[in-house]
Motif scaffolding. Structure first.
Motif, mmCIF file in Angstrom:
data_model
loop_
_atom_site.group_PDB
_atom_site.id
_atom_site.type_symbol
_atom_site.label_atom_id
_atom_site.label_comp_id
_atom_site.label_asym_id
_atom_site.label_seq_id
_atom_site.Cartn_x
_atom_site.Cartn_y
_atom_site.Cartn_z
ATOM 1 N N GLU A 1 -4.914 8.145 5.091
ATOM 2 C CA GLU A 1 -4.751 8.170 6.550
ATOM 3 C C GLU A 1 -5.191 9.531 7.086
ATOM 4 O O GLU A 1 -4.380 10.443 7.270
ATOM 5 N N TYR B 1 -1.860 7.232 15.214
ATOM 6 C CA TYR B 1 -1.243 6.616 14.036
ATOM 7 C C TYR B 1 -0.940 5.119 14.159
ATOM 8 O O TYR B 1 -1.396 4.316 13.350
ATOM 9 N N ARG C 1 0.824 -1.216 0.000
ATOM 10 C CA ARG C 1 0.000 0.000 0.000
ATOM 11 C C ARG C 1 0.851 1.256 0.000
ATOM 12 O O ARG C 1 2.019 1.250 0.380
ATOM 13 N N PRO D 1 -0.822 7.805 2.257
ATOM 14 C CA PRO D 1 -0.576 9.213 2.576
ATOM 15 C C PRO D 1 -1.639 9.826 3.490
ATOM 16 O O PRO D 1 -2.765 9.338 3.542
ATOM 17 N N SER D 2 -1.248 10.857 4.186
ATOM 18 C CA SER D 2 -2.202 11.651 4.957
ATOM 19 C C SER D 2 -2.530 12.883 4.120
ATOM 20 O O SER D 2 -1.614 13.579 3.663
ATOM 21 N N VAL E 1 -2.766 2.150 11.908
ATOM 22 C CA VAL E 1 -1.977 1.487 10.860
ATOM 23 C C VAL E 1 -1.935 -0.028 11.061
ATOM 24 O O VAL E 1 -2.103 -0.805 10.117
HETATM 25 N N1 GLU Z 1 0.433 8.026 6.808
HETATM 26 C C1 GLU Z 1 1.843 7.913 6.973
HETATM 27 C C2 GLU Z 1 2.521 9.073 6.277
HETATM 28 O O1 GLU Z 1 1.873 9.813 5.583
HETATM 29 C C3 GLU Z 1 2.398 6.633 6.398
HETATM 30 C C4 GLU Z 1 2.060 5.464 7.230
HETATM 31 C C5 GLU Z 1 2.719 4.174 6.841
HETATM 32 O O2 GLU Z 1 3.162 4.002 5.689
HETATM 33 O O3 GLU Z 1 2.772 3.305 7.699
HETATM 34 O O4 GLU Z 1 3.695 9.267 6.457
#
Ligand code: GLU
Length: 284
Positions: A44, A198, A8, A11-12, A202
């Motif tokens: 995310e 987070y 996967r 991104p946030s 995750v």
């Molecule tokens: N959402 C996280 C980010 O934007 C990545 C999380 C992940 O890959 O475990 O950095």
């Protein structure tokens, strides 16, 4: 779903994507293709104060422009708060987490400096019951933190856990890696303001979505140590990790939203094609 290879890009939607994101997404996508596997996009967006729908829309558009394909619709974390809550309730019932009443100001610096709220290495423990009751009665807000001490008791020691790193950590770490949860300390699993954080989201999503490989930047290598413990506590499988190097600009600085790295949008507006960019980043 049990795919042989499923990875996967997660991104946030707190800003526009830049080259660093493109590199990460292409790394995961290309690996899935090479393995005859599947690639998915996960949004995310648990932090509703920082995430915006227009950034999410831009992410989808930019990734499609880049030539990536994924199963629609992408999982959006904010649609699945009940899943994270259930995992938290489980940890609560087993007393593996404790309430932390540290003020926003006290933890703000941490969250600012580490977007994943991970590397604070704080270790505390529950308050005295009397003190806790008083604060609860006053309506004071609290976060839930993982108790490493309780986790250690539950698992019969933490050193027994390891994970497979097929890429490399920031120090070149690869192969079987012994999990070092002490790096993260008693991490926050549910933020005061959000009810989740987070690492918990995750770990739950990677398991629910059947992720076999987690491919992401090596800035998240330490997060794997924390996430390995959570997987063990929640009885979830551990994916294989492939952390990749972080892309840097001509001055050797990593691309970052806060440094106003040129966005994929801007790159595209200059007339650069997706093919040009993929080439520049070492794909195609
Ligand atoms: N959402 C996280 C980010 O934007 C990545 C999380 C992940 O890959 O475990 O950095």
């Amino acid at each position: 779903m049990t795919a042989a290879f499923l990875t996967r890009f997660a991104p946030s939607p707190t800003g526009m994507l830049h080259r660093g994101h493109a590199y990460s997404a292409l790394t995961a996508f290309t690996a899935a293709r090479a393995a005859g596997g599947q690639f998915i996009l996960r949004i995310e967006d648990i932090d509703r104060t920082r995430c915006r729908p227009e950034f999410e829309a831009a992410i989808v558009e930019d990734l499609a422009w880049l030539g990536l394909e994924w199963e629609q619709p992408a999982r959006r974390q904010s649609d699945h708060m009940a899943d994270y809550r259930a995992a938290l309730d489980d940890l609560c019932a087993r007393r593996l987490v404790y309430r932390c009443f540290r003020t926003r100001k006290e933890i703000a610096a941490t969250i600012e400096s580490a977007p994943h709220g991970a590397m604070e290495a704080w270790r505390g423990g529950p308050l005295e019951p009397e003190d806790e009751r008083r604060r609860l009665a006053r309506g004071e807000a609290y976060a839930w933190r993982l108790s490493l001490a309780a986790a250690e008791r539950e698992l019969g020691g933490l050193v027994v856990l390891d994970f497979e790193e097929q890429g490399a950590g920031p120090g070149g770490e690869s192969g079987r890696i012994a999990a070092r949860p002490d790096l993260g300390g008693d991490v926050v699993l549910a933020r005061k303001d959000l009810g989740v954080a987070y690492h918990l989201a995750v770990v739950v999503d990677d398991a629910l979505q059947g992720m076999t490989h987690v491919i992401r930047g090596c800035d998240l290598f330490e997060a794997a140590h924390v996430q390995r413990i959570l997987q063990a506590l929640l009885g979830l499988p551990t994916p294989i990790y492939r952390h990749h190097r972080l892309l840097t600009d001509a001055e050797g600085r990593r691309y970052a939203k806060r440094d106003r790295a040129e966005t994929l949008r801007e790159i595209r507006a200059r007339g650069v094609t997706a093919r040009d960019l993929r080439r520049e980043l070492g794909f195609d």
